[in-house]
Design a protein around this motif. Structure first.
Motif, PDB file in Angstrom:
ATOM      1  N   SER A  40       0.854  -1.248   0.064  1.00  0.00           N
ATOM      2  CA  SER A  40      -0.010  -0.148  -0.162  1.00  0.00           C
ATOM      3  C   SER A  40       0.697   1.139  -0.064  1.00  0.00           C
ATOM      4  O   SER A  40       0.674   2.318  -0.818  1.00  0.00           O
ATOM      5  CB  SER A  40      -0.794  -0.010   1.226  1.00  0.00           C
ATOM      6  N   TYR A  57       2.228   0.637  16.020  1.00  0.00           N
ATOM      7  CA  TYR A  57       1.475   1.577  15.474  1.00  0.00           C
ATOM      8  C   TYR A  57       0.731   2.264  16.884  1.00  0.00           C
ATOM      9  O   TYR A  57      -0.056   1.514  17.226  1.00  0.00           O
ATOM     10  CB  TYR A  57       0.506   1.084  14.308  1.00  0.00           C
ATOM     11  N   ASP A 259      -2.085  -1.894  12.144  1.00  0.00           N
ATOM     12  CA  ASP A 259      -3.076  -0.853  12.664  1.00  0.00           C
ATOM     13  C   ASP A 259      -4.385  -1.411  13.154  1.00  0.00           C
ATOM     14  O   ASP A 259      -4.527  -2.677  12.984  1.00  0.00           O
ATOM     15  CB  ASP A 259      -3.117   0.347  11.642  1.00  0.00           C
ATOM     16  N   SER A 263      -3.892  -3.600   8.815  1.00  0.00           N
ATOM     17  CA  SER A 263      -3.000  -3.275   7.689  1.00  0.00           C
ATOM     18  C   SER A 263      -1.737  -3.840   8.445  1.00  0.00           C
ATOM     19  O   SER A 263      -1.561  -3.443   9.731  1.00  0.00           O
ATOM     20  CB  SER A 263      -3.134  -2.050   7.571  1.00  0.00           C
ATOM     21  N   TYR A 265       2.288  -3.555   9.026  1.00  0.00           N
ATOM     22  CA  TYR A 265       3.487  -2.791   8.956  1.00  0.00           C
ATOM     23  C   TYR A 265       4.874  -3.490   9.204  1.00  0.00           C
ATOM     24  O   TYR A 265       4.750  -4.015  10.116  1.00  0.00           O
ATOM     25  CB  TYR A 265       3.484  -1.498   9.484  1.00  0.00           C
ATOM     26  N   THR A 279       7.102  -0.690   5.401  1.00  0.00           N
ATOM     27  CA  THR A 279       6.084  -1.084   4.298  1.00  0.00           C
ATOM     28  C   THR A 279       4.952  -1.504   4.925  1.00  0.00           C
ATOM     29  O   THR A 279       4.752  -2.199   5.874  1.00  0.00           O
ATOM     30  CB  THR A 279       6.861  -2.102   3.483  1.00  0.00           C
ATOM     31  N   GLN A 280       3.745  -0.896   4.300  1.00  0.00           N
ATOM     32  CA  GLN A 280       2.445  -1.450   4.748  1.00  0.00           C
ATOM     33  C   GLN A 280       1.938  -1.957   3.732  1.00  0.00           C
ATOM     34  O   GLN A 280       1.948  -1.973   2.450  1.00  0.00           O
ATOM     35  CB  GLN A 280       1.637   0.180   4.715  1.00  0.00           C
ATOM     36  N   LYS A 282      -0.769  -5.281   2.529  1.00  0.00           N
ATOM     37  CA  LYS A 282      -2.417  -5.997   2.773  1.00  0.00           C
ATOM     38  C   LYS A 282      -2.101  -7.284   2.034  1.00  0.00           C
ATOM     39  O   LYS A 282      -1.918  -7.255   0.941  1.00  0.00           O
ATOM     40  CB  LYS A 282      -3.388  -5.104   1.697  1.00  0.00           C
TER      41      LYS A 282
END
Length: 285
Positions: A40, A57, A259, A263, A265, A279-280, A282
């Motif tokens: 993402s 997060y 989060d 999602s 991270y 890096t995020q 999915k």
């Protein structure tokens, strides 16, 4: 006319290559381990976070992070793409894990010491230190808050307290400030999901660098930085899947967090000549 067509074709080709280079991190990826995911967003971190080792997060698009040399919690603003605050809590040391419980932060040192920073974002914060049965030979890096157990989860990177056959995940009670003598569950180095990663030295089959609990499914995600891997366990600690991670994207993944929406991270230390990254992802299992 032919020359003009040739230059047009070359120009289009170069433009296409440039688009691929610029947006490759935003495209779906599938590595040799079979893990499918979409990137993402991706953040290149400032030099003070080249050795990023643990992340959490926070609210409003902010990440709390530690790196493995300085006694500082860095608050990184994902929207502004910069370090928003630095919160000092101790001297230099090998700091590897981070967890946050409301106003309090917990930092894990590689020798198993847990450092509690009460009201960590306030000027009147206080610092307490707790020893555990672990030592430097266990090389402890993985730390996560378990809200339901009111505990911190801890797992050694190298030898466990009891055996090299498994890596235990232990509970450190936030009420008693003591670690349970027996692990909550054991990650068997001989598990069939780890067969293709098996090492002659069994303890090196999977070396946890961090772990995180999915906020919705309660699955446990365990990360390895040495030879990048992602392991997914169910809420009871049973292995579901094990994946190899692309070392070009994650040269040394050391931190993992979710989060509230689920999602994922992943923070990776800098490779030679590059930056540390967050890096995020999915996932598409």
């Amino acid at each position: 006319m032919n020359k003009m067509k040739l230059w047009t074709i070359l120009g289009l080709g170069l433009g296409f290559i440039l688009i691929i280079v610029l947006f490759t991190d935003m495209a779906p990826e599938r590595n040799q381990g079979g893990l499918s995911f979409t990137v993402s967003q991706r953040w290149n971190l400032p030099s003070e976070l080249d050795e990023i080792s643990g992340i959490v997060y926070l609210e409003n698009g902010k990440i709390a992070a530690v790196q493995d040399e300085d006694g500082i919690i860095f608050i990184y603003d994902l929207n502004e793409k910069k370090v928003d605050r630095e919160i000092a809590f101790g001297d230099k040391g090998d700091y590897e894990g981070l967890a946050v419980n409301k106003a309090d932060a917990y930092v894990l040192r590689s020798d198993g010491t847990i450092i509690e920073i009460k009201n960590f974002e306030n000027a009147d914060r206080t610092v307490n230190t707790y020893r555990t049965p672990f030592s430097g030979k266990n090389n402890v890096e993985a730390l996560e808050l378990d809200v339901e157990r009111n505990s911190l989860l801890i797992s050694p990177k190298d030898m466990d307290l009891g055996s090299d056959r498994y890596k235990g995940v232990y509970g450190f009670s936030l009420e008693t400030k003591k670690i349970e003598s027996e692990p909550l569950f054991k990650l068997d180095m001989g598990d069939k999901a780890l067969k293709r990663f098996r090492e002659n030295d069994l303890a090196k089959t999977f070396r946890p660098s961090d772990l995180a609990i999915h906020p919705k499914t309660k699955e446990i995600y365990m990360l390895e930085g040495s030879k990048p891997k992602l392991l997914i366990l169910d809420a009871d600690g049973n292995v579901k899947n094990a994946y190899g991670l692309d070392k070009k994207m994650f040269p040394q993944p050391e931190g993992i967090t979710f989060d509230n929406e689920g999602s994922l991270y992943i923070a990776s230390e800098a490779k030679k000549g590059g930056n540390g990254t967050i890096t995020q992802l999915k996932l598409k299992e």
